[in-house]
Design an enzyme around this catalytic site. Structure first.
Site, PDB file in Angstrom:
ATOM      1  NE  ARG A  16      -3.889  -2.074   2.270  1.00  0.00           N
ATOM      2  CZ  ARG A  16      -4.514  -2.561   3.313  1.00  0.00           C
ATOM      3  NH1 ARG A  16      -4.262  -2.087   4.525  1.00  0.00           N
ATOM      4  NH2 ARG A  16      -5.392  -3.517   3.163  1.00  0.00           N
ATOM      5  NE  ARG A  89      20.205 -11.321   3.766  1.00  0.00           N
ATOM      6  CZ  ARG A  89      21.245 -10.816   3.124  1.00  0.00           C
ATOM      7  NH1 ARG A  89      21.575  -9.550   3.315  1.00  0.00           N
ATOM      8  NH2 ARG A  89      21.962 -11.533   2.305  1.00  0.00           N
TER       9      ARG A  89
END
Length: 118
Positions: A16, A89
């Site tokens: 979105r 990560r």
């Protein structure tokens, strides 16, 4: 399951935010990292669940549960770090891999003890 739902919702929010409609998986780099982090976590979840179950049944429930909680925490940190920057990560990735190998060892030790020693 709550972790997988959280990761999926983050992908929806990123879609979105950057106006990327399904089934597209490319676009803004932040969306791509979020999408990839969610996919990576989902890919390893069946392996984690199987190892957690076998280690809990055949080795020790408490030890397996502790490893499971640490694994979930490291995967959450992995997801959050990857969504911010690809280098974010690495630390949690190594921790979660180490915990999966620990669960493999616990499961193997439990299975060997169960089936080889009466």
């Amino acid at each position: 399951v709550l972790f997988l739902a959280y990761f999926a919702m983050q992908v929806i929010y990123a879609r979105r935010k950057y106006k990327i409609s399904p089934p597209e998986t490319t676009g803004h780099p932040e969306f791509e990292r979020t999408f990839r982090a969610q996919a990576n976590c989902s890919e390893y979840f069946p392996i984690f669940i199987c190892l957690l179950w076998v280690a809990g049944v055949f080795f020790h429930q408490g030890v397996a549960a502790a490893c499971g909680l640490l694994y979930l925490y490291s995967r959450l940190k992995y997801f959050q770090g990857y969504a911010l920057a690809a280098q974010g990560r690495l630390g949690p990735l190594y921790a979660s891999a180490w915990l999966l190998w620990a669960l493999v060892g616990l499961a193997l030790a439990g299975l060997l003890a169960h089936f080889l020693w009466p």
